[in-house]
Design an enzyme around this catalytic site. Structure first.
Site, PDB file in Angstrom:
ATOM      1  N   ARG A 183       0.901  -1.206   0.174  1.00  0.00           N
ATOM      2  CA  ARG A 183       0.015  -0.006   0.031  1.00  0.00           C
ATOM      3  C   ARG A 183       0.838   1.280  -0.197  1.00  0.00           C
ATOM      4  NH1 ARG A 183      -4.539   0.238   4.524  1.00  0.00           N
ATOM      5  NH2 ARG A 183      -2.638   0.867   5.866  1.00  0.00           N
ATOM      6  N   LYS A 202      -2.808   6.534   1.618  1.00  0.00           N
ATOM      7  CA  LYS A 202      -2.316   7.070   2.972  1.00  0.00           C
ATOM      8  C   LYS A 202      -1.429   7.993   2.867  1.00  0.00           C
ATOM      9  CE  LYS A 202      -2.397   4.527   7.560  1.00  0.00           C
ATOM     10  NZ  LYS A 202      -3.579   5.372   7.822  1.00  0.00           N
ATOM     11  N   GLU A 259     -16.169   6.112   5.017  1.00  0.00           N
ATOM     12  CA  GLU A 259     -15.500   5.485   6.028  1.00  0.00           C
ATOM     13  C   GLU A 259     -15.417   6.708   7.006  1.00  0.00           C
ATOM     14  OE1 GLU A 259     -11.371   4.890   5.400  1.00  0.00           O
ATOM     15  OE2 GLU A 259     -11.230   6.358   3.613  1.00  0.00           O
TER      16      GLU A 259
HETATM   17  N1  PLP Z   1      -9.248   4.039   6.898  1.00  0.00           N
HETATM   18  C1  PLP Z   1      -8.454   5.105   7.054  1.00  0.00           C
HETATM   19  C2  PLP Z   1      -8.718   6.652   6.557  1.00  0.00           C
HETATM   20  C3  PLP Z   1      -7.195   4.861   7.924  1.00  0.00           C
HETATM   21  O1  PLP Z   1      -6.641   5.901   8.328  1.00  0.00           O
HETATM   22  C4  PLP Z   1      -7.228   3.709   8.408  1.00  0.00           C
HETATM   23  C5  PLP Z   1      -5.945   3.269   9.056  1.00  0.00           C
HETATM   24  O2  PLP Z   1      -4.943   2.826   8.739  1.00  0.00           O
HETATM   25  C6  PLP Z   1      -7.984   2.507   7.828  1.00  0.00           C
HETATM   26  C7  PLP Z   1      -9.158   2.945   7.230  1.00  0.00           C
HETATM   27  C8  PLP Z   1      -7.724   1.204   8.198  1.00  0.00           C
HETATM   28  O3  PLP Z   1      -6.833   0.504   7.333  1.00  0.00           O
HETATM   29  P1  PLP Z   1      -5.961  -0.561   8.180  1.00  0.00           P
HETATM   30  O4  PLP Z   1      -6.825  -1.714   8.538  1.00  0.00           O
HETATM   31  O5  PLP Z   1      -4.930  -0.941   6.802  1.00  0.00           O
HETATM   32  O6  PLP Z   1      -5.067  -0.057   9.394  1.00  0.00           O
HETATM   33  C1  COI Z   2      -3.987   3.200  11.776  1.00  0.00           C
HETATM   34  O1  COI Z   2      -5.051   2.544  11.974  1.00  0.00           O
HETATM   35  O2  COI Z   2      -2.877   2.736  11.540  1.00  0.00           O
HETATM   36  C2  COI Z   2      -4.319   4.555  11.239  1.00  0.00           C
HETATM   37  O3  COI Z   2      -3.208   5.187  10.599  1.00  0.00           O
HETATM   38  C3  COI Z   2      -5.290   5.292  11.551  1.00  0.00           C
HETATM   39  C4  COI Z   2      -5.117   6.493  12.428  1.00  0.00           C
HETATM   40  C5  COI Z   2      -6.341   7.346  12.754  1.00  0.00           C
HETATM   41  C6  COI Z   2      -4.242   6.292  13.796  1.00  0.00           C
END
Ligand code: PLP
Ligand code: COI
Length: 341
Positions: free
Chosen positions: A82, A184, A220
């Protein structure tokens, strides 16, 4: 390895600096080898690309101590991939996925004393990031970059732990169609700061963003994807090109289907449908699965039957199975658990 003397059970989601972090520089078209440093501070030119035009991306993942004492990381290959996608979208040189895994392995090994003990409820949050470092004044990508990663032990992202959250339907948009919502990038989070400060001031825990084009479909929150449970126990999650492809969400859908025998649907979720669901949760590395008790749309309350006191039964099963896999007492699908060595 002797662990640090930290009150693991009572830490929140904050920054607790450790001694070691990883750093690598990109210059003259190539990444240098990189290595561990003890310097947590970064000195930058006043005109650095990151400072002027927000050319910065990051990742988030966690390391755990398993029941049998190993240190493991959950699916870091997906974070590496990612981050490559994020870099491409912001015209940055990708940090190679194999180098990413090596760097994270070394970083966690060097910080093993900070990986919370098994059963403590805490974990070690890993934050890789990279940014443009050389001076840029015309709007263009930087030529030089720094990749860094630090760790910090963390507890639950939301204060009440597993207490159901109250979510506000935001009047602000998080991401535009064809924009950067699917990567991200720091800029997506800067965008959300006013909305989250506003929501907190009004007593809400988080925002639900709707799609910016029609404002009729669920996207989201500022830091997690949504999961919903239907009356007949299907697991539904929004499909959109402008949300982050959460690794936790992808893992939970697999768990729902292959471990719990539930039907799963990744599809457009009209906001109008939210009142029909029986349970709702936020999923992400930081959020794990945090239950939502109530969604408030301009005074109209949608209260999920699971209530404001505990997780609903399906979300609880998903939570127990996912965390069981992460902590090593439920067998993981092939390749999900990376052992730090
Ligand atoms: N959506 C957003 C905007 C996020 O910042 C995160 C955190 O990483 C997620 C979703 C969840 O992603 P992940 O499960 O890969 O941490
Ligand atoms: C994560 O879950 O890793 C994120 O980057 C989300 C953030 C709101 C801490």
């Amino acid at each position: 390895m002797e662990k640090k003397n930290i009150d693991w059970g009572n830490i929140g989601f904050g920054y607790i600096p450790t001694e070691k972090r990883f750093v690598a520089n990109y210059k003259n078209g190539a990444w240098e080898e990189g290595g561990i440093t003890e310097d947590a501070n970064i000195v930058l030119n006043e005109c650095a690309g990151v400072l002027q035009y927000a050319q910065t991306i990051f990742e988030g993942m966690k390391a755990y101590t398993t029941e049998d004492g190993r240190t493991v990381i959950f699916r870091p290959d997906l974070n590496a991939a990612r981050m490559v996608d994020s870099a491409k979208r912001l015209e940055m040189p990708a940090y190679p996925a194999d180098k990413f895994i090596e760097a994270i392995n070394e970083l966690v090994k060097e910080n093993e004393a900070y990986v919370p003990p098994y059963g403590s409820g805490a974990s070690l949050y890993i934050r890789p990031y990279m940014f443009g470092t050389n001076p840029v004044i015309g709007v263009k990508p930087a030529d030089e970059y720094q990749f860094r990663a630090f760790v910090t032990p963390v507890g639950p992202y939301f204060k009440g732990g597993a207490k159901p959250l109250t979510i506000k339907v935001s009047d602000f948009d998080r991401a535009a169609p064809h924009g950067t919502g699917h990567i991200k990038a720091g800029l997506n989070y800067a965008m959300s700061l006013h909305a989250i400060v506003t929501a907190h001031a009004e007593g809400y825990d988080e925002n639900m963003y709707l799609d910016a084009a029609t404002r009729s479909n669920v996207e989201e929150t500022g830091g997690a994807n949504f999961l919903f449970i239907t009356k007949d126990n299907k697991v539904v999650t929004p499909k959109s090109d402008s949300i982050l492809p959460s690794i936790t969400r992808r893992s939970l859908l697999y768990v729902a289907e292959h471990y719990l025998g539930l039907e799963v649907e990744e599809r457009v979720v009209p906001f109008e449908e939210v009142k029909e669901f029986t349970e709702c949760g936020l999923c992400g590395t930081a959020a794990v699965i945090s239950p939502v008790g109530k969604v408030v749309d301009h005074g109209n309350e949608i209260c999920f039957p699971s209530g404001m006191n505990e997780m609903g039964p399906v979300i609880k099963k998903l939570y127990d199975t996912l965390t069981g896999i992460q902590m090593g007492h439920i067998e993981a699908p092939e390749g999900w658990i990376y052992e730090v060595k």
